[in-house]
Design a protein around this motif. Structure first.
Motif, PDB file in Angstrom:
ATOM      1  N   TRP A 161      71.045 -15.512   0.040  1.00 32.80           N
ATOM      2  CA  TRP A 161      72.123 -14.619   0.484  1.00 32.80           C
ATOM      3  C   TRP A 161      72.353 -13.489  -0.521  1.00 32.80           C
ATOM      4  O   TRP A 161      72.459 -12.314  -0.148  1.00 32.80           O
ATOM      5  CB  TRP A 161      73.403 -15.430   0.676  1.00 32.80           C
ATOM      6  CG  TRP A 161      74.584 -14.616   1.125  1.00 32.80           C
ATOM      7  CD1 TRP A 161      74.604 -13.672   2.092  1.00 32.80           C
ATOM      8  CD2 TRP A 161      75.913 -14.690   0.596  1.00 32.80           C
ATOM      9  NE1 TRP A 161      75.869 -13.136   2.233  1.00 32.80           N
ATOM     10  CE2 TRP A 161      76.702 -13.761   1.317  1.00 32.80           C
ATOM     11  CE3 TRP A 161      76.520 -15.468  -0.384  1.00 32.80           C
ATOM     12  CZ2 TRP A 161      78.048 -13.571   1.061  1.00 32.80           C
ATOM     13  CZ3 TRP A 161      77.870 -15.286  -0.625  1.00 32.80           C
ATOM     14  CH2 TRP A 161      78.623 -14.344   0.088  1.00 32.80           C
ATOM     15  N   VAL A 162      72.391 -13.834  -1.809  1.00 30.87           N
ATOM     16  CA  VAL A 162      72.618 -12.831  -2.853  1.00 30.87           C
ATOM     17  C   VAL A 162      71.491 -11.807  -2.876  1.00 30.87           C
ATOM     18  O   VAL A 162      71.715 -10.608  -3.089  1.00 30.87           O
ATOM     19  CB  VAL A 162      72.766 -13.508  -4.242  1.00 30.87           C
ATOM     20  CG1 VAL A 162      72.765 -12.466  -5.356  1.00 30.87           C
ATOM     21  CG2 VAL A 162      74.043 -14.338  -4.292  1.00 30.87           C
ATOM     22  N   THR A 163      70.266 -12.280  -2.661  1.00 27.42           N
ATOM     23  CA  THR A 163      69.105 -11.378  -2.674  1.00 27.42           C
ATOM     24  C   THR A 163      68.913 -10.674  -1.327  1.00 27.42           C
ATOM     25  O   THR A 163      67.923  -9.980  -1.120  1.00 27.42           O
ATOM     26  CB  THR A 163      67.831 -12.155  -3.024  1.00 27.42           C
ATOM     27  OG1 THR A 163      67.653 -13.222  -2.079  1.00 27.42           O
ATOM     28  CG2 THR A 163      67.923 -12.725  -4.433  1.00 27.42           C
ATOM     29  N   ARG A 164      69.855 -10.927  -0.402  1.00 24.20           N
ATOM     30  CA  ARG A 164      69.842 -10.305   0.922  1.00 24.20           C
ATOM     31  C   ARG A 164      68.653 -10.734   1.782  1.00 24.20           C
ATOM     32  O   ARG A 164      68.266 -10.030   2.725  1.00 24.20           O
ATOM     33  CB  ARG A 164      69.885  -8.781   0.794  1.00 24.20           C
ATOM     34  CG  ARG A 164      71.172  -8.267   0.140  1.00 24.20           C
ATOM     35  CD  ARG A 164      71.262  -6.763   0.198  1.00 24.20           C
ATOM     36  NE  ARG A 164      72.530  -6.310  -0.407  1.00 24.20           N
ATOM     37  CZ  ARG A 164      72.912  -5.051  -0.470  1.00 24.20           C
ATOM     38  NH1 ARG A 164      72.120  -4.102   0.044  1.00 24.20           N
ATOM     39  NH2 ARG A 164      74.062  -4.723  -1.036  1.00 24.20           N
ATOM     40  N   TYR A 165      68.097 -11.873   1.442  1.00 23.15           N
ATOM     41  CA  TYR A 165      67.056 -12.444   2.303  1.00 23.15           C
ATOM     42  C   TYR A 165      67.705 -12.988   3.570  1.00 23.15           C
ATOM     43  O   TYR A 165      67.112 -12.970   4.640  1.00 23.15           O
ATOM     44  CB  TYR A 165      66.307 -13.547   1.553  1.00 23.15           C
ATOM     45  CG  TYR A 165      65.180 -14.165   2.337  1.00 23.15           C
ATOM     46  CD1 TYR A 165      63.975 -13.492   2.519  1.00 23.15           C
ATOM     47  CD2 TYR A 165      65.318 -15.441   2.903  1.00 23.15           C
ATOM     48  CE1 TYR A 165      62.934 -14.055   3.238  1.00 23.15           C
ATOM     49  CE2 TYR A 165      64.288 -16.020   3.617  1.00 23.15           C
ATOM     50  CZ  TYR A 165      63.098 -15.325   3.791  1.00 23.15           C
ATOM     51  OH  TYR A 165      62.071 -15.887   4.504  1.00 23.15           O
ATOM     52  N   TYR A 166      68.947 -13.494   3.417  1.00 20.66           N
ATOM     53  CA  TYR A 166      69.733 -13.969   4.544  1.00 20.66           C
ATOM     54  C   TYR A 166      70.990 -13.117   4.693  1.00 20.66           C
ATOM     55  O   TYR A 166      71.574 -12.663   3.708  1.00 20.66           O
ATOM     56  CB  TYR A 166      70.177 -15.421   4.334  1.00 20.66           C
ATOM     57  CG  TYR A 166      69.099 -16.457   4.580  1.00 20.66           C
ATOM     58  CD1 TYR A 166      68.041 -16.216   5.455  1.00 20.66           C
ATOM     59  CD2 TYR A 166      69.154 -17.702   3.950  1.00 20.66           C
ATOM     60  CE1 TYR A 166      67.062 -17.164   5.679  1.00 20.66           C
ATOM     61  CE2 TYR A 166      68.184 -18.664   4.167  1.00 20.66           C
ATOM     62  CZ  TYR A 166      67.140 -18.385   5.032  1.00 20.66           C
ATOM     63  OH  TYR A 166      66.173 -19.329   5.252  1.00 20.66           O
ATOM     64  N   SER A 167      71.409 -12.944   5.935  1.00 21.27           N
ATOM     65  CA  SER A 167      72.697 -12.314   6.207  1.00 21.27           C
ATOM     66  C   SER A 167      73.791 -13.356   5.991  1.00 21.27           C
ATOM     67  O   SER A 167      73.502 -14.528   5.744  1.00 21.27           O
ATOM     68  CB  SER A 167      72.734 -11.808   7.655  1.00 21.27           C
ATOM     69  OG  SER A 167      72.654 -12.906   8.558  1.00 21.27           O
ATOM     70  N   GLY A 168      75.035 -12.942   6.103  1.00 24.37           N
ATOM     71  CA  GLY A 168      76.138 -13.881   5.932  1.00 24.37           C
ATOM     72  C   GLY A 168      76.086 -15.000   6.950  1.00 24.37           C
ATOM     73  O   GLY A 168      76.331 -16.177   6.630  1.00 24.37           O
ATOM     74  N   TYR A 169      75.745 -14.657   8.200  1.00 26.33           N
ATOM     75  CA  TYR A 169      75.648 -15.652   9.273  1.00 26.33           C
ATOM     76  C   TYR A 169      74.502 -16.622   8.993  1.00 26.33           C
ATOM     77  O   TYR A 169      74.655 -17.846   9.138  1.00 26.33           O
ATOM     78  CB  TYR A 169      75.431 -14.944  10.606  1.00 26.33           C
ATOM     79  CG  TYR A 169      75.237 -15.877  11.788  1.00 26.33           C
ATOM     80  CD1 TYR A 169      76.336 -16.550  12.327  1.00 26.33           C
ATOM     81  CD2 TYR A 169      73.987 -16.063  12.349  1.00 26.33           C
ATOM     82  CE1 TYR A 169      76.174 -17.398  13.416  1.00 26.33           C
ATOM     83  CE2 TYR A 169      73.815 -16.907  13.434  1.00 26.33           C
ATOM     84  CZ  TYR A 169      74.909 -17.578  13.963  1.00 26.33           C
ATOM     85  OH  TYR A 169      74.754 -18.425  15.034  1.00 26.33           O
ATOM     86  N   GLN A 170      73.367 -16.094   8.579  1.00 27.33           N
ATOM     87  CA  GLN A 170      72.222 -16.957   8.256  1.00 27.33           C
ATOM     88  C   GLN A 170      72.516 -17.850   7.048  1.00 27.33           C
ATOM     89  O   GLN A 170      72.054 -18.989   6.981  1.00 27.33           O
ATOM     90  CB  GLN A 170      70.985 -16.094   7.982  1.00 27.33           C
ATOM     91  CG  GLN A 170      70.389 -15.435   9.217  1.00 27.33           C
ATOM     92  CD  GLN A 170      69.230 -14.533   8.872  1.00 27.33           C
ATOM     93  OE1 GLN A 170      69.292 -13.731   7.925  1.00 27.33           O
ATOM     94  NE2 GLN A 170      68.143 -14.661   9.640  1.00 27.33           N
ATOM     95  N   PHE A 171      73.298 -17.323   6.109  1.00 31.46           N
ATOM     96  CA  PHE A 171      73.680 -18.111   4.942  1.00 31.46           C
ATOM     97  C   PHE A 171      74.489 -19.341   5.359  1.00 31.46           C
ATOM     98  O   PHE A 171      74.272 -20.449   4.848  1.00 31.46           O
ATOM     99  CB  PHE A 171      74.494 -17.256   3.976  1.00 31.46           C
ATOM    100  CG  PHE A 171      75.212 -18.037   2.918  1.00 31.46           C
ATOM    101  CD1 PHE A 171      74.506 -18.663   1.886  1.00 31.46           C
ATOM    102  CD2 PHE A 171      76.592 -18.173   2.946  1.00 31.46           C
ATOM    103  CE1 PHE A 171      75.164 -19.395   0.915  1.00 31.46           C
ATOM    104  CE2 PHE A 171      77.270 -18.894   1.981  1.00 31.46           C
ATOM    105  CZ  PHE A 171      76.552 -19.516   0.962  1.00 31.46           C
ATOM    106  N   VAL A 172      75.423 -19.154   6.306  1.00 36.13           N
ATOM    107  CA  VAL A 172      76.228 -20.276   6.804  1.00 36.13           C
ATOM    108  C   VAL A 172      75.326 -21.308   7.473  1.00 36.13           C
ATOM    109  O   VAL A 172      75.450 -22.520   7.226  1.00 36.13           O
ATOM    110  CB  VAL A 172      77.307 -19.780   7.786  1.00 36.13           C
ATOM    111  CG1 VAL A 172      78.011 -20.967   8.451  1.00 36.13           C
ATOM    112  CG2 VAL A 172      78.318 -18.906   7.070  1.00 36.13           C
ATOM    113  N   VAL A 173      74.403 -20.840   8.300  1.00 37.39           N
ATOM    114  CA  VAL A 173      73.493 -21.753   9.002  1.00 37.39           C
ATOM    115  C   VAL A 173      72.598 -22.490   8.007  1.00 37.39           C
ATOM    116  O   VAL A 173      72.389 -23.709   8.114  1.00 37.39           O
ATOM    117  CB  VAL A 173      72.641 -20.988  10.031  1.00 37.39           C
ATOM    118  CG1 VAL A 173      71.581 -21.903  10.646  1.00 37.39           C
ATOM    119  CG2 VAL A 173      73.527 -20.388  11.114  1.00 37.39           C
TER     120      VAL A 173
END
Length: 278
Positions: free
Chosen positions: A181-193
């Motif tokens: 998430w920090v490296t923007r590999y995942y969005s906020g929604y993907q981070f939750v999932v």
């Protein structure tokens, strides 16, 4: 001699309190995740299937938290018995901390600060010891938690792959979703999932391990201490070993935590494999 303690729903130790709060709050969080994020993604899911999911969630929730309640509520200490009863039992031992006789298979818990009848172990997530009278509730609770973890991970698999994709980085990212998430590999929604998926896999491994330990111990009529010391004196065969933990109605206790199933032992005297009482 210590007075008989009243079962408290507030654990003595700070770590136990934190673990119990986490366990109680974890269920509603997982349910909200499933019904607010996962199920809406399955557009083709019929109303009947959704009602089935709700029914399963209700049954599982009642059994997990119902057994948790019954487990904490149960009296598991030797203070339920009088001094004379403890004096008359065979093969008794003396607890220097409690300054009282204690039955065989009982052990003093430093956290609960009392001798526990047929003590298996101290459970952080319930804040109490697993012993003679509440062993049944612990095993059933863990079994339902394991079933939930298996079911949840299977039903979430398609949703997780569709949301996160499946590349060479997907599995490694589950070990540290915050980094992705920090490296923007995942969005906020993907981070939750990704976080909930990681948690689901961790719970599956943990409950599989906890359940496997209990299956092996019950199979051989042992507690945690007896298994570590290779003590097999109380192995009465699979059927009787099961009844020693779950009672005469062992086949019904899985349906509801409030079903009464009397145990063959009173917690003071136990039959051993030679059919003698100890």
């Amino acid at each position: 001699m210590k007075s008989t303690p009243t079962p408290s729903f507030v654990p003595r130790a700070l770590l136990d309190r934190a673990a119990l709060c986490l366990f109680i709050a974890g269920g509603p969080i997982m349910v909200c995740y499933e019904f607010l994020l996962v199920l809406p993604d399955y557009q083709e899911t019929s109303q009947n299937k959704k009602m089935m999911y709700i029914f399963i969630a209700a049954v599982v929730t009642v059994n997990i938290y119902g057994n948790l309640y019954q487990m904490i509520k149960a009296h598991v200490s030797r203070t339920e018995f009088t001094t004379k009863q403890l004096f008359d039992i065979p093969n008794k031992k003396y607890c220097s901390i409690c300054q009282q006789n204690a039955p065989p298979r009982s052990h003093h818990c430093k956290i609960c600060d009392i001798c526990i009848l047929k003590r298996d172990h101290h459970c952080w997530f319930t804040g109490c010891c697993v012993g003679h009278t509440n062993h049944r509730y612990y095993v059933v609770m863990v079994t339902y938690c394991w079933m939930t973890a298996v079911y949840g991970n299977l039903i979430n698999l398609e949703f997780t792959i569709r949301t996160l994709g499946f590349t060479m980085w997907t599995i490694p990212s589950l070990f540290a979703p915050h980094v992705a998430w920090v490296t923007r590999y995942y969005s906020g929604y993907q981070f939750v999932v990704a976080t909930m998926t990681s948690l689901g896999l961790f719970l599956l491994i943990m409950f599989t391990w906890l359940l496997l330990i209990q299956v092996l111990q019950i199979r051989h009529g042992q507690t945690k201490h007896e298994r570590a010391k290779c003590i097999t004196n109380y192995d009465l065969g699979v059927t009787e070993n099961i009844e020693q933990v779950f009672g005469a109605k062992w086949f019904l206790v899985w349906l509801c935590p409030w079903i009464i199933s009397r145990l063959p032992s009173d917690g003071l005297v136990f039959r051993n494999s030679n059919a003698k009482s100890l």
